[in-house]
Write a protein that holds these residues in place. Structure first.
Motif, PDB file in Angstrom:
ATOM      1  N   UNK A  64      82.473   7.164  21.412  1.00 52.69           N
ATOM      2  CA  UNK A  64      81.877   8.076  22.397  1.00 52.69           C
ATOM      3  C   UNK A  64      82.900   9.104  22.870  1.00 52.69           C
ATOM      4  N   UNK A  65      84.114   8.636  23.173  1.00 54.93           N
ATOM      5  CA  UNK A  65      85.158   9.542  23.667  1.00 54.93           C
ATOM      6  C   UNK A  65      85.608  10.529  22.593  1.00 54.93           C
ATOM      7  N   UNK A  66      85.429  10.143  21.328  1.00 53.90           N
ATOM      8  CA  UNK A  66      85.755  11.041  20.218  1.00 53.90           C
ATOM      9  C   UNK A  66      84.568  11.928  19.838  1.00 53.90           C
ATOM     10  N   UNK A  67      83.527  11.917  20.687  1.00 50.76           N
ATOM     11  CA  UNK A  67      82.319  12.729  20.479  1.00 50.76           C
ATOM     12  C   UNK A  67      81.554  12.340  19.217  1.00 50.76           C
ATOM     13  N   UNK A  68      81.624  11.057  18.891  1.00 49.75           N
ATOM     14  CA  UNK A  68      80.839  10.552  17.757  1.00 49.75           C
ATOM     15  C   UNK A  68      79.545   9.933  18.278  1.00 49.75           C
ATOM     16  N   UNK A  69      78.553   9.862  17.409  1.00 52.11           N
ATOM     17  CA  UNK A  69      77.246   9.344  17.821  1.00 52.11           C
ATOM     18  C   UNK A  69      77.291   7.831  17.954  1.00 52.11           C
ATOM     19  N   UNK A  70      76.713   7.333  19.030  1.00 53.64           N
ATOM     20  CA  UNK A  70      76.563   5.893  19.226  1.00 53.64           C
ATOM     21  C   UNK A  70      75.096   5.623  19.553  1.00 53.64           C
ATOM     22  N   UNK A  71      74.693   4.357  19.516  1.00 49.63           N
ATOM     23  CA  UNK A  71      73.297   4.018  19.753  1.00 49.63           C
ATOM     24  C   UNK A  71      72.889   4.348  21.181  1.00 49.63           C
ATOM     25  N   UNK A  72      71.607   4.526  21.397  1.00 50.20           N
ATOM     26  CA  UNK A  72      71.095   4.814  22.742  1.00 50.20           C
ATOM     27  C   UNK A  72      71.414   3.678  23.712  1.00 50.20           C
ATOM     28  N   UNK A  73      71.358   2.454  23.205  1.00 45.55           N
ATOM     29  CA  UNK A  73      71.668   1.297  24.045  1.00 45.55           C
ATOM     30  C   UNK A  73      73.107   1.377  24.548  1.00 45.55           C
ATOM     31  N   UNK A  74      74.040   1.648  23.633  1.00 47.10           N
ATOM     32  CA  UNK A  74      75.447   1.735  24.009  1.00 47.10           C
ATOM     33  C   UNK A  74      75.704   2.951  24.889  1.00 47.10           C
ATOM     34  N   UNK A  75      75.018   4.045  24.594  1.00 50.57           N
ATOM     35  CA  UNK A  75      75.181   5.252  25.396  1.00 50.57           C
ATOM     36  C   UNK A  75      74.747   5.010  26.838  1.00 50.57           C
ATOM     37  N   UNK A  76      73.675   4.260  27.004  1.00 51.94           N
ATOM     38  CA  UNK A  76      73.189   3.934  28.351  1.00 51.94           C
ATOM     39  C   UNK A  76      74.198   3.081  29.115  1.00 51.94           C
ATOM     40  N   UNK A  77      74.865   2.176  28.395  1.00 48.76           N
ATOM     41  CA  UNK A  77      75.890   1.335  29.029  1.00 48.76           C
ATOM     42  C   UNK A  77      77.064   2.189  29.508  1.00 48.76           C
ATOM     43  N   UNK A  78      77.509   3.093  28.638  1.00 47.82           N
ATOM     44  CA  UNK A  78      78.627   3.976  28.987  1.00 47.82           C
ATOM     45  C   UNK A  78      78.268   4.826  30.201  1.00 47.82           C
ATOM     46  N   UNK A  79      77.082   5.428  30.176  1.00 41.72           N
ATOM     47  CA  UNK A  79      76.645   6.280  31.281  1.00 41.72           C
ATOM     48  C   UNK A  79      76.514   5.484  32.582  1.00 41.72           C
ATOM     49  N   UNK A  80      76.002   4.267  32.474  1.00 43.70           N
ATOM     50  CA  UNK A  80      75.824   3.417  33.651  1.00 43.70           C
ATOM     51  C   UNK A  80      77.173   3.114  34.304  1.00 43.70           C
ATOM     52  N   UNK A  81      78.143   2.650  33.503  1.00 42.33           N
ATOM     53  CA  UNK A  81      79.460   2.321  34.048  1.00 42.33           C
ATOM     54  C   UNK A  81      80.121   3.553  34.657  1.00 42.33           C
ATOM     55  N   UNK A  82      80.033   4.676  33.945  1.00 39.00           N
ATOM     56  CA  UNK A  82      80.683   5.899  34.418  1.00 39.00           C
ATOM     57  C   UNK A  82      80.072   6.371  35.744  1.00 39.00           C
ATOM     58  N   UNK A  83      78.768   6.202  35.869  1.00 41.02           N
ATOM     59  CA  UNK A  83      78.069   6.670  37.068  1.00 41.02           C
ATOM     60  C   UNK A  83      78.316   5.769  38.272  1.00 41.02           C
ATOM     61  N   UNK A  84      78.124   4.461  38.088  1.00 48.19           N
ATOM     62  CA  UNK A  84      78.242   3.558  39.234  1.00 48.19           C
ATOM     63  C   UNK A  84      79.687   3.394  39.715  1.00 48.19           C
ATOM     64  N   UNK A  85      80.644   3.685  38.830  1.00 45.49           N
ATOM     65  CA  UNK A  85      82.055   3.534  39.206  1.00 45.49           C
ATOM     66  C   UNK A  85      82.722   4.860  39.562  1.00 45.49           C
TER      67      UNK A  85
END
Length: 242
Positions: free
Chosen positions: A204-225
């Motif tokens: 994700x940090x290298x701007x590569x495509x990841x699954x929607x499930x994993x993307x949601x996890x990344x966005x969730x952690x980044x937002x709540x923290x």
């Protein structure tokens, strides 16, 4: 393409320059038995022109943590002092009647940072934090615990790069091969706790495509923290005429 060998030399010079500008003798690093702290301390010590102190602070840590710290000590790269924080932790836990597991975990991290800052001030050192790019983006650290530091040398390095750096620095295989863990409770691993692998976060940090499930996890952690990245919020100026 990043030349990691040159970047590690750059980081060492950066740490040295910053410490000199701050009129300090060097850095103190909390040694956990994990790869990040071993990499940070070893980078700081590369040219032997800084005072580098590692501090191992045991609070019911795992046998693997202890084995990894012993393996690092055998290299004699820098002094590592042992501090048993378990009695202090038990007093806090009993006095404050803390039962919430997350609060207990964070108490450990914050007690360690209190110790690091005391040792830093005693020796005119800066506290070198061990958070990498993945942890910083996800907010995967304890606020005012392991997230508290004067400098963050590996803030631009993803976990993949950290493993590569550890090999370049010839760190013990026991440390390199273990599953990343904060060691805050039994059988804890970072990836299991976050529900996502570091390699996926790296992608994700290298701007590569990841699954929607994993993307949601990344966005969730980044937002709540997100609150962890900011100074304490302040109210706006009060206008009495309104």
């Amino acid at each position: 393409m990043l030349n990691l060998n040159k970047y590690l030399i750059y980081l060492n010079k950066w740490i040295v320059t910053y410490c000199k500008q701050a009129k300090t003798n060097g850095v103190v690093v909390g040694i956990s038995g994990g790869i990040d702290s071993a990499v940070v301390a070893t980078i700081a010590n590369m040219r032997k022109d800084l005072k580098v102190i590692g501090v191992w602070m045991n609070i019911n840590n795992s046998a693997l943590d202890i084995q990894c710290v012993k393996a690092l000590k055998k290299l004699n790269l820098f002094p590592i002092i042992d501090i048993n924080l378990l009695p202090i932790f038990n007093v806090y836990k009993k006095t404050l009647k803390i039962k919430n597991q997350l609060a207990i975990n964070n108490l450990k991290a914050r007690l360690r940072m209190v110790a690091l800052y005391a040792i830093a001030q005693e020796n005119n050192l800066l506290v070198a934090g061990t958070s990498n790019a993945d942890e910083l983006y996800m907010g995967y650290f304890t606020k005012y615990g392991d997230g508290a530091a004067d400098i963050l040398p590996i803030a631009k390095l993803t976990k993949t790069r950290i493993f590569e750096a550890a090999k370049i620095l010839n760190l013990p295989q026991k440390i390199i091969k273990r599953d990343p863990s904060a060691g805050l409770y039994k059988n804890q691993t970072d990836e299991k706790e976050m529900g996502i692998g570091y390699s996926t976060i790296d992608a994700f940090l290298y701007d590569k495509q990841i699954s929607n499930k994993d993307l949601n996890i990344v966005k969730k952690f980044h937002t709540i923290n997100r609150h962890k990245f900011n100074m304490p919020v302040r109210p706006k100026a009060f206008e009495n005429n309104k």
